[in-house]
Design a protein around this motif. Structure first.
Motif, PDB file in Angstrom:
ATOM      1  N   GLU A  95       0.842  -1.196   0.000  1.00 20.44           N
ATOM      2  CA  GLU A  95       0.000   0.000   0.000  1.00 20.44           C
ATOM      3  C   GLU A  95       0.874   1.242   0.000  1.00 20.44           C
ATOM      4  OE1 GLU A  95      -2.554   2.830   0.063  1.00 20.44           O
ATOM      5  OE2 GLU A  95      -3.225   0.786  -0.200  1.00 20.44           O
ATOM      6  N   ASP A  96       0.303   2.355  -0.461  1.00 21.05           N
ATOM      7  CA  ASP A  96       1.005   3.630  -0.412  1.00 21.05           C
ATOM      8  C   ASP A  96       1.052   4.063   1.051  1.00 21.05           C
ATOM      9  OD1 ASP A  96      -1.801   5.787  -1.105  1.00 21.05           O
ATOM     10  OD2 ASP A  96      -1.793   3.678  -0.555  1.00 21.05           O
ATOM     11  N   VAL A 117      -3.289   1.976  14.340  1.00 21.73           N
ATOM     12  CA  VAL A 117      -3.305   0.786  13.491  1.00 21.73           C
ATOM     13  C   VAL A 117      -3.262   1.226  12.031  1.00 21.73           C
ATOM     14  CG1 VAL A 117      -4.583  -1.299  12.899  1.00 21.73           C
ATOM     15  CG2 VAL A 117      -4.673  -0.398  15.221  1.00 21.73           C
ATOM     16  N   GLY A 118      -2.520   0.491  11.202  1.00 16.78           N
ATOM     17  CA  GLY A 118      -2.437   0.799   9.777  1.00 16.78           C
ATOM     18  C   GLY A 118      -2.287  -0.454   8.944  1.00 16.78           C
ATOM     19  N   PRO A 119      -2.289  -0.334   7.612  1.00 13.77           N
ATOM     20  CA  PRO A 119      -2.178  -1.503   6.739  1.00 13.77           C
ATOM     21  C   PRO A 119      -0.942  -2.342   7.008  1.00 13.77           C
ATOM     22  CG  PRO A 119      -2.757   0.450   5.478  1.00 13.77           C
ATOM     23  CD  PRO A 119      -2.414   0.919   6.857  1.00 13.77           C
ATOM     24  N   GLY A 120       0.151  -1.697   7.416  1.00  8.82           N
ATOM     25  CA  GLY A 120       1.385  -2.432   7.672  1.00  8.82           C
ATOM     26  C   GLY A 120       1.305  -3.376   8.848  1.00  8.82           C
ATOM     27  N   ASP A 121       0.251  -3.255   9.658  1.00  6.39           N
ATOM     28  CA  ASP A 121       0.089  -4.136  10.815  1.00  6.39           C
ATOM     29  C   ASP A 121      -0.606  -5.448  10.459  1.00  6.39           C
ATOM     30  OD1 ASP A 121       1.217  -2.292  12.636  1.00  6.39           O
ATOM     31  OD2 ASP A 121      -0.681  -1.198  12.732  1.00  6.39           O
ATOM     32  N   PHE A 122      -0.924  -5.638   9.161  1.00  2.75           N
ATOM     33  CA  PHE A 122      -1.674  -6.821   8.747  1.00  2.75           C
ATOM     34  C   PHE A 122      -0.959  -7.548   7.612  1.00  2.75           C
ATOM     35  CE2 PHE A 122      -4.648  -3.828  10.547  1.00  2.75           C
ATOM     36  CZ  PHE A 122      -5.411  -4.612  11.384  1.00  2.75           C
TER      37      PHE A 122
END
Length: 452
Positions: A95-96, A117-122
């Motif tokens: 993701e950007d 929390v963000g996309p990098g946590d998944f």
């Protein structure tokens, strides 16, 4: 004053010596290139590929700003009807990852920052759905702050592209979906755990419900017995009654938007067309899936919560007979049948089922079962539900007769291979130039263990 190039090199050297860093030259192969994160130095616009932003239905909206009318049966954004799964390696998000801090940008507002929390946590495990604005992934939480419901770390992540949402003027519907999911807590409604955004996308993190869609189980069995359908409809009536008491109308009730958990209980999902309406208000939007749309919606008379009871009547009829009561390949003729034709009730159904279907499928909303002052209680008290103990039902103590075949928390065997075989990357999307549309989108559900 802008320093000269030699002077900048001197400043770099002093800084490097103080911090004991080695700064490679721009021509060095080891030089740092952040263009993939921050974009090129010269601003330019990207065009999304037509295929990536095409809606799940080719039918246009009735009017600008209205939600899409679904003329062909399509799958929920929380995943399609299931068949079997395929194995695939886990992939990190691509993701950007440019997040703004609170108030740093008109568009971002409350983006992911330290402790958020963000996309990098998944970690992406499977694609389990695809719709007009993006994809839904099965994901595993791999780090970062804890979120409520994180006992096994498996979630459904609904990812929506801002550029597509803005181009279709659906910003209010996307924000309403998040707000409604925050407001609603019920044993038969899927739970929202958190929401966040990046420059180009919106994210909803929800419980992953792995028993498949009611749509799949219904069409695999052909029809449900009245006893089996009774529990499903009772759980749906309980969930919809709760929505109505909270001032919310769902407006897109259909088997594709009803999931089944591992214990066989149904879970209402996909609130993309839901709306908050008070008792005296009516909505004039043409929205939903045609087979399940109430006559007052098709006639543009204005509708309220009574439209949901019609849809539940269509659901019950489909469960007991294998198809909706009104069908036609031609959309206009289908609409005319819904508006004008009487419902034909099969003789093999019980007289109590006949009575309930006649009450729910009244063309005039003011005469429809559930339209009275007691709302859903009027339906719960119907003789067809005589055997249902509603307190035990809402405590999930009534065990459904059927349980889906689920091998574990991360099982996707009940999701269609057309989704689970898709590439697992969360593909990039252009950042919209217009700002301020999604201010205040970030949310993290409170941890019940920490609540007083």
């Amino acid at each position: 004053m802008i320093p000269s190039t030699p002077h900048k090199k001197t400043l770099h050297s002093i800084l490097a010596s103080k911090l004991k860093l080695t700064i490679p030259s721009p021509s060095s192969p080891d030089s740092l290139d952040f263009s993939d994160v921050f974009g090129p130095l010269t601003p330019h616009h990207h065009k999304a590929s037509p295929s990536s932003s095409s809606p799940s239905s080719s039918s246009p909206c009735v009017a600008l700003g209205d939600p899409q009318v679904i003329h062909n049966r399509s799958h929920s954004l929380l995943g399609p009807s299931p068949r079997f799964a395929v194995t695939a390696p886990l992939l990190p998000f691509k993701e950007d990852m440019v997040f703004q801090s609170e108030g740093s940008d008109k568009e971002g507002g409350d983006e992911v920052g330290e402790g958020r929390v963000g996309p990098g946590d998944f970690e992406i495990m499977r694609v389990v759905g695809k719709g007009a604005f993006g994809k839904v992934f099965q994901v595993r939480k791999k780090g970062g702050p804890e979120i409520s419901g994180d006992s096994d770390g498996i979630f459904a992540m609904k990812v929506m592209r801002k550029d597509t949402i803005i181009s279709k003027n659906h910003m209010d519907y996307m924000k309403a979906e998040r707000d409604i999911l925050i407001k609603v807590e019920h044993p038969f409604i899927v739970s929202l755990r958190c929401s966040f955004q990046t420059n180009s996308k919106l994210y909803l993190i929800m419980d992953f419900v792995n028993g498949g869609h009611l749509f799949f189980h219904l069409y695999r069995q052909g029809i449900f017995s009245e006893d089996q359908a009774r529990v499903y409809i009772a759980e749906i009536v309980s969930a919809v009654s709760h929505l109505h008491k909270s001032g919310i109308v769902h407006r897109d009730l259909k088997p594709e938007n009803i999931l089944m958990d591992a214990d066989g209980h149904v879970m209402l999902t996909d609130f993309g067309l839901a709306k908050e309406i008070d008792e005296s208000s009516r909505s004039n939007s043409m929205c939903g899936t045609t087979e399940y749309m109430a006559p007052e919606i098709l006639l543009s008379k204005g509708h309220n919560k009574d439209a949901d009871w019609w849809s539940i009547g269509i659901l019950l009829y489909e469960m007991l007979t294998g198809q909706p009561p009104f069908t036609h390949a031609n959309r206009q003729k289908l609409q005319q049948r819904i508006i004008k034709e009487k419902v034909k009730l099969p003789s093999y159904l019980s007289s109590e089922a006949h009575s309930l279907l006649k009450g729910l499928l009244q063309k005039e909303p003011s005469r429809r079962l559930g339209s009275g002052p007691t709302g859903g209680d009027e339906i719960q008290n119907h003789k067809w539900f005589r055997s249902i103990n509603w307190k035990k039902l809402e405590a999930r103590e009534l065990q459904p007769k059927f349980k889906p075949d689920v091998s574990g928390k991360d099982c996707t065997a009940n999701f269609d291979q057309c989704w689970t075989a898709m590439p697992l990357d969360d593909s990039p999307a252009p950042t919209p130039t217009a700002g301020g549309h999604f201010q205040g989108y970030t949310y993290v559900a409170p941890n019940p263990w920490l609540s007083s």
